[in-house]
Scaffold this active site. Structure first.
Site, PDB file in Angstrom:
ATOM      1  N   GLU A 125       0.883  -1.167   0.000  1.00  0.00           N
ATOM      2  CA  GLU A 125       0.000   0.000   0.000  1.00  0.00           C
ATOM      3  C   GLU A 125       0.915   1.208   0.000  1.00  0.00           C
ATOM      4  O   GLU A 125       1.657   1.434   0.959  1.00  0.00           O
ATOM      5  CB  GLU A 125      -0.914  -0.043   1.230  1.00  0.00           C
ATOM      6  CG  GLU A 125      -2.029   0.994   1.184  1.00  0.00           C
ATOM      7  CD  GLU A 125      -1.641   2.264   1.882  1.00  0.00           C
ATOM      8  OE1 GLU A 125      -1.280   3.233   1.172  1.00  0.00           O
ATOM      9  OE2 GLU A 125      -1.683   2.298   3.105  1.00  0.00           O
ATOM     10  N   CYS A 167      -2.486   7.798   4.903  1.00  0.00           N
ATOM     11  CA  CYS A 167      -2.457   7.440   3.479  1.00  0.00           C
ATOM     12  C   CYS A 167      -3.757   7.819   2.789  1.00  0.00           C
ATOM     13  O   CYS A 167      -3.803   7.892   1.556  1.00  0.00           O
ATOM     14  CB  CYS A 167      -2.174   5.950   3.313  1.00  0.00           C
ATOM     15  SG  CYS A 167      -3.137   4.892   4.398  1.00  0.00           S
TER      16      CYS A 167
END
Length: 501
Positions: A260, A297
């Site tokens: 990720e 994120c």
């Protein structure tokens, strides 16, 4: 008490080299810096433990996950104290993150007590079928083997030592070797103590889990290239993740890399919503943009706003709301330096107007807001590169056609958000087929920070948001990353897994 050592197969191990931590407050401490030898020892122990751990009943693995959660909670005050000192995160944030960490462990435990995640299937034999009989075929998911997990800088608990990657791999029946993040090695060690205590309480092979600590690229490279590692979980930067992904692909036997890697998480502010509640949306965006010093994120670093007076009012409201938020401590000196460089890059780009600028002092970060035309955004791909921290870019769109063009040109994202009212439905309907191809999660009238840990969550997306668009690092579907399907044809019941006998 901290030992400053690695946990390898139930033993606390020192090495010839050390590194010194750099906490946000207080004095740094010495921690062992793993070499290839420590990595090899940890992975070989994980391989040895895999045979017995993969053979455990689902109930035994679930009980293990529950016990890890209990052991983490028993160390709650200690984790909060050292986590705050190492990262600068406030007490409330760390306590909430600890609850998320133990909550997802217990969620995964509950999930694997059921059999749905195994996707078990059975095609019964048809011995009389013409022209050829059909054999008895059964299928279910089985664990891969030892998994390497990289701790994340921005979540010292929920995405690190016992975070989502570790918890989901253990739930799947895989053993785990974690490379702790050097930004919070003390926090990582205490969590490792909790997992070690759970292993002992449950009577498991000590190689089920190991923690190796250290700095430098060689440690990570040695871990992902070890021939006994079967898959990798990673949360971090695009550059670091892509380098590890390439190493996994170049191995003699390539392995999956579930990375990720970040996202700018665009927010589409549609005209009717802008006219009805632009100021409120600006305030909500400011809070989400600066939450945790922007070190999420899912930070909404990009917002598309129509040209015109209503859009101008939104920019003014955003300037006021973001400007009211003071400096915050960033996770590491390196992250703070990268944030300053990113802000300078955006500020120096031709055609970009500064809406709000600040002075950042060492590890502190104050927010920035910039504005650019839709034409300039489309002409300069560098404007779409993530700046990790509290920096927002407002793109002023000329018309609906340009909104569609910008949406089609986006790179892969973790999230896309629609701020819309009933009058925006037609435009939103045009955007939806595009956004479904661009992001793993699409929101309406909210903000993407705050990822719910649940059955239906997807935290992933097309590259570069993640390296595997078919996976998620949050939610129960995360367990499927560490499993692969196996078919069993005409096997006697004694040789079949219990779930498909």
């Amino acid at each position: 008490m901290l030992s400053g050592k690695h946990l390898i197969a139930g033993e606390w191990v020192a090495g010839p080299a050390t590194f010194r931590s750099s906490p946000a407050s207080g004095e740094g401490a010495e921690f062992a810096n793993a070499s290839v030898a420590e990595v090899d020892r940890a992975v070989r122990a994980a391989e040895d433990a895999f045979w017995s751990y993969a053979a455990l009943t689902r109930e035994a693995r679930a009980a293990f996950l529950d016990r890890i959660a209990d052991e983490i909670e028993a160390r709650g005050a200690e984790l909060t104290a050292i986590g705050s000192a190492e990262t600068g995160l406030p007490t409330a944030r760390l306590e909430g993150e600890r609850g998320r960490t133990t909550g997802q462990l217990r969620l995964f435990a509950s999930h694997i007590r059921q059999t749905g995640f195994l996707d078990a299937r059975h095609d019964a034999a048809l011995p009389d079928r013409k022209p050829l009989p059909r054999p008895d075929i059964r299928m279910m998911q089985r664990p891969l083997g030892p998994v390497a997990v990289f701790g994340a800088s921005n979540f010292p608990l929920a995405f690190s030592t016992a975070g989502g990657d570790t918890a989901s791999a253990l739930a799947a029946g895989c053993t785990v070797v974690v490379k702790g993040h050097p930004a919070h090695p003390g926090t990582g060690e205490i969590v490792a103590q909790a997992i070690d205590a759970a292993i002992r309480a449950c009577g498991l092979h000590p190689g089920v889990f190991s923690l190796v600590q250290g700095v430098g690229n060689d440690l990570g490279a040695a871990l992902v290239q070890h021939p006994l590692v079967t898959a990798v979980g990673f949360t971090g930067s695009l550059g670091g993740g892509r380098a590890l992904f390439d190493l996994c692909a170049k191995r003699p036997v390539p392995i999956p890399f579930f990375g990720e890697l970040g996202s700018v998480n665009p927010v589409f502010l549609l005209p009717a919503a802008l006219a009805a509640r632009g100021e409120a949306i600006a305030q909500g965006w400011a809070g989400s943009l600066t939450m945790g010093a922007g070190q999420f994120c899912t930070n909404p670093g990009l917002v598309l706003v129509p040209e015109g007076a209503a859009g101008d009012a939104f920019v003014a409201a955003a300037q006021t709301a973001v400007g009211a938020i003071g400096p915050q401590v960033m996770l590491t000196d390196g992250i703070a330096a990268a944030f300053r460089q990113g802000a300078e890059r955006i500020a120096s780009t031709a055609g970009v107007r500064a809406v709000l600028t600040n002075m950042c002092d060492r590890r502190n970060a104050a927010p920035y807001v910039f504005e650019v035309s839709g034409e300039k955004w489309l002409a300069d791909a560098s404007l779409g590169h993530e700046v990790f921290g509290p920096l927002g870019l407002i793109v002023r769109t000329r018309d609906e056609a340009q909104v569609i063009e910008i949406a089609k040109g986006l790179e892969g994202q973790l999230t896309c958000t629609l701020q819309m009212d009933a009058g925006d439905t037609a435009l939103a309907q045009r955007l939806m087929p595009i956004l479904e191809r661009k992001a793993g999660r699409i929101l309406a009238n909210g903000f993407p920070t705050g990822v719910e840990v649940c059955e239906a969550m997807v935290h992933g997306g097309p590259y570069p948001a993640s390296t595997n668009f078919g996976a998620t690092s949050v939610g129960t579907l995360a367990i499927r990353r560490w499993l692969r399907p196996v078919s069993y044809q005409n096997l006697p019941a004694a040789l079949l897994p219990e779930e498909i006998r």
